[in-house]
Design a protein around this motif. Structure first.
Motif, PDB file in Angstrom:
ATOM      1  N   SER A 155      12.875  49.349 -71.077  1.00 22.41           N
ATOM      2  CA  SER A 155      11.905  49.387 -71.414  1.00 22.41           C
ATOM      3  C   SER A 155      10.222  48.433 -71.114  1.00 22.41           C
ATOM      4  CB  SER A 155      10.829  50.463 -72.876  1.00 22.41           C
ATOM      5  OG  SER A 155      12.100  51.424 -72.913  1.00 22.41           O
ATOM      6  N   ALA A 156      10.841  47.120 -72.480  1.00 24.08           N
ATOM      7  CA  ALA A 156       9.986  46.406 -71.056  1.00 24.08           C
ATOM      8  C   ALA A 156       9.562  45.700 -70.257  1.00 24.08           C
ATOM      9  CB  ALA A 156      10.318  45.292 -73.057  1.00 24.08           C
ATOM     10  N   MET A 205      18.468  38.700 -80.534  1.00 20.58           N
ATOM     11  CA  MET A 205      17.279  40.518 -79.638  1.00 20.58           C
ATOM     12  C   MET A 205      16.525  41.726 -80.083  1.00 20.58           C
ATOM     13  SD  MET A 205      18.196  41.176 -76.230  1.00 20.58           S
ATOM     14  CE  MET A 205      18.474  43.172 -76.522  1.00 20.58           C
ATOM     15  N   ARG A 206      16.948  41.574 -81.389  1.00 21.70           N
ATOM     16  CA  ARG A 206      16.197  41.736 -82.547  1.00 21.70           C
ATOM     17  C   ARG A 206      14.782  41.238 -83.232  1.00 21.70           C
ATOM     18  NH1 ARG A 206      16.550  42.258 -89.074  1.00 21.70           N
ATOM     19  NH2 ARG A 206      15.246  44.080 -89.698  1.00 21.70           N
ATOM     20  N   LEU A 207      14.772  39.827 -83.023  1.00 22.51           N
ATOM     21  CA  LEU A 207      13.210  38.736 -82.841  1.00 22.51           C
ATOM     22  C   LEU A 207      12.330  39.262 -81.649  1.00 22.51           C
ATOM     23  CD1 LEU A 207      11.892  37.474 -84.520  1.00 22.51           C
ATOM     24  CD2 LEU A 207      13.142  35.023 -84.259  1.00 22.51           C
ATOM     25  N   LEU A 208      13.572  39.549 -80.579  1.00 23.44           N
ATOM     26  CA  LEU A 208      12.549  39.654 -79.598  1.00 23.44           C
ATOM     27  C   LEU A 208      11.744  41.036 -79.192  1.00 23.44           C
ATOM     28  CD1 LEU A 208      15.341  37.745 -76.753  1.00 23.44           C
ATOM     29  CD2 LEU A 208      13.211  37.137 -76.968  1.00 23.44           C
ATOM     30  N   PHE A 237      12.242  28.494 -75.166  1.00 21.96           N
ATOM     31  CA  PHE A 237      11.536  29.330 -74.358  1.00 21.96           C
ATOM     32  C   PHE A 237      10.119  28.590 -74.136  1.00 21.96           C
ATOM     33  CE2 PHE A 237      12.674  33.205 -75.807  1.00 21.96           C
ATOM     34  CZ  PHE A 237      12.391  34.374 -74.328  1.00 21.96           C
ATOM     35  N   GLU A 238      10.106  27.770 -73.197  1.00 20.95           N
ATOM     36  CA  GLU A 238       8.564  26.900 -72.561  1.00 20.95           C
ATOM     37  C   GLU A 238       7.170  26.864 -73.914  1.00 20.95           C
ATOM     38  OE1 GLU A 238       8.681  25.855 -68.320  1.00 20.95           O
ATOM     39  OE2 GLU A 238      10.480  25.889 -68.324  1.00 20.95           O
ATOM     40  N   VAL A 294       9.819  37.275 -72.356  1.00 19.84           N
ATOM     41  CA  VAL A 294      10.235  38.036 -72.935  1.00 19.84           C
ATOM     42  C   VAL A 294      11.274  39.204 -72.704  1.00 19.84           C
ATOM     43  CG1 VAL A 294      10.101  39.118 -75.197  1.00 19.84           C
ATOM     44  CG2 VAL A 294       8.829  37.149 -74.812  1.00 19.84           C
ATOM     45  N   SER A 295      10.893  39.875 -71.566  1.00 18.34           N
ATOM     46  CA  SER A 295      11.526  41.378 -71.176  1.00 18.34           C
ATOM     47  C   SER A 295      11.848  41.125 -70.874  1.00 18.34           C
ATOM     48  CB  SER A 295      10.383  41.750 -70.549  1.00 18.34           C
ATOM     49  OG  SER A 295       9.102  42.545 -71.279  1.00 18.34           O
TER      50      SER A 295
END
Length: 504
Positions: A160-161, A117-120, A74-75, A138-139
């Motif tokens: 959901s996010a 995915m788990r960490l996000l 990610f930036e 992130v979503s």
């Protein structure tokens, strides 16, 4: 074997709030790790603990560093253009893909993508609290990973996010509700255990459904999410569900004495599990409730000084920790109190603080945005009567425009608010007939929909309006209705305020 033992020990110590012992176990696990994949579990625990302890810098820097190693960079600094580009790209990927497409989608098998995915999933909440501009990124990444690499139980939270982004960032409430439903379907498909359930319920019922369904209908589901989080040993999401239960219960006029007990219980729970971040955002709501009831430890009901907190100290601590969410909640609570106790100049100052703190962004998709707009509009209308400054008209028009949009999405939650804003505007303009009709409609709808506190505000304002017309008998009756409503709500300090106005 040592790696497995220390990883499990770290998770256990985190779940019971023993952070010192957890760090020892994490260091031992990292010492015995040979491959990056061996470190997944302890990194996850470290990110969880840093976020819970209100150390958002460590939480997010660690999380994003691990994601980069997983091939999901990610930036560091983002702007609106970057966010809009990613959101548009994700919308394109989702185009023509409905619930059935995802129900038939292949499963995710890549271990690195599964851990990403788990960490996000975990980081969504802390990104939201610290740097809301990154929340859409992130979503969207979770949606992109699901489409490219397959479905997993964490995909439910991802949808959901993304619904949160649709409602809070794009203002697309119908689309938010649709993708939220896909998230619920994925949850059911995997017969998911309590961990993903707690996360999905927190977002769906705390951020998404509040813009379409009656607020009161979200309350039982948030309690389900809270209990699921406790059973699963994820106190951060247990507390998040309970926090959103408290604010939605407050917005929908649930009895204040019960809310004070629930808030005190949640603070104890947060302290038990050392959830400092959640403690910080719950505390202003708790003190606000205590002020309305009549906190014996404070004199000015519009300031957050009393049993739960001291306002200046709280603000200093949260600014030092860069906890923007907690700062927004403090100003939000003060705005509600300042307006309700008739301190309109103070309410205007606090409303400006809400804008300066970027409450709309930092509480993205929360119903608190609607409440802030509502009280900001009412405050401007009150000051407009004696101050011709055009800035009040701008605030009023903005409030009515937003409330019209929200009322189209949820008449139940917003139509009575819109009618009261219109009534006050017509009263200021000298349209007595139109104002009376709008006041009566606001009162009727607030009563029918169970918003007892806003029924009280509407009858009180109607009483002021009638007094201005010289009808003191009718005005007195409306004040009596307001008094009864506030008494039923449990706002004893507000009742005392009305009694002092009438002198009996």
């Amino acid at each position: 074997l040592c790696l497995e033992i220390y990883s499990t020990l770290a998770e256990t110590e985190y779940a019971v709030g023993e952070y010192g012992d957890m760090i020892v176990a994490i260091n031992e696990a990292l010492l015995h790790s040979r491959a990056f994949e061996d470190k997944f579990r302890v990194y996850y625990t470290l990110v969880s603990a840093s976020g819970a302890q209100n150390d958002l810098k460590t939480c997010l820097s660690t999380g994003f560093e691990v994601l980069e190693q997983l091939g999901e960079p990610f930036e560091e600094k983002v702007d609106l253009a970057v966010v809009m580009k990613d959101v548009a790209f994700t919308k394109g990927m989702l185009e023509s893909k409905g619930k059935d497409w995802f129900m038939d989608h292949h499963l995710m098998t890549d271990k690195k993508k599964l851990f990403a995915m788990r960490l996000l999933n975990l980081m969504t909440m802390y990104v939201y609290m610290s740097d809301a501009m990154k929340t859409p990124l992130v979503s969207c990444r979770m949606i992109q990973l699901t489409i490219r690499h397959g479905l997993c139980k964490e995909s439910a939270h991802g949808f959901s996010a993304y619904g949160l982004v649709c409602s809070g960032f794009l203002g697309e409430y119908a689309e938010a509700y649709r993708v939220g439903k896909i998230g619920m379907a994925i949850l059911e498909k995997f017969n998911s255990p309590d961990v993903p359930l707690a996360r999905v319920y927190a977002i769906n019922y705390g951020f998404v459904n509040v813009w379409t369904e009656p607020l009161q209908s979200t309350l039982p589901q948030l309690l389900v999410g809270h209990n699921a989080g406790l059973r699963a040993g994820v106190p951060e999401f247990a507390c998040a569900n309970m926090h959103m239960y408290l604010v939605s219960a407050f917005h929908s006029g649930q009895p204040l004495q019960e809310l004070a007990k629930d808030a005190a219980g949640l603070i104890k729970e947060c302290e038990q599990y050392e959830q400092e971040q959640m403690t910080a955002i719950v505390t202003p709501i708790w003190q606000c409730v205590l002020n309305l009831i009549g906190d014996a430890l404070q004199e000015d009901p519009t300031r957050l000084n009393g049993q739960a907190m001291q306002e200046d100290e709280f603000l200093r601590n949260q600014l030092e920790r860069e906890n923007r969410t907690a700062v927004c909640y403090m100003y939000y609570a003060r705005l509600v109190l300042a307006y309700m106790f008739g301190r309109y100049n103070q309410a205007a100052d606090v409303y400006n603080k809400c804008l300066e703190a970027d409450l709309e962004k930092n509480l993205m998709s929360k119903f608190e945005n609607c409440i802030c707009t509502f009280y900001g509009g009412l405050t401007a209308l009150a000051l407009q009567r004696t101050d011709p400054d055009p800035k009040w008209s701008a605030i009023v028009e903005n409030a009515i425009s937003k409330m019209e949009t929200w009322a189209r999405s949820s008449k139940w939650n917003c139509e009575h608010k819109l009618e009261l804003l219109k009534a006050e505007k017509m009263s200021n303009a000298g349209d007595s007939k139109g104002a009376a009709s709008a006041y009566q409609k606001a009162i009727k709808l607030a009563h029918e929909h169970g918003f007892i506190q806003e029924y009280g505000i509407s009858t009180e304002r109607y009483g002021v309006f009638l007094s201005g017309l010289g009808d003191e008998t009718a005005s007195r009756y409306q004040y009596e209705q307001a008094y009864a409503a506030y008494m039923k709500w449990g706002a004893l300090r507000k009742c005392a305020d009305i009694r002092s106005f009438w002198g009996d």
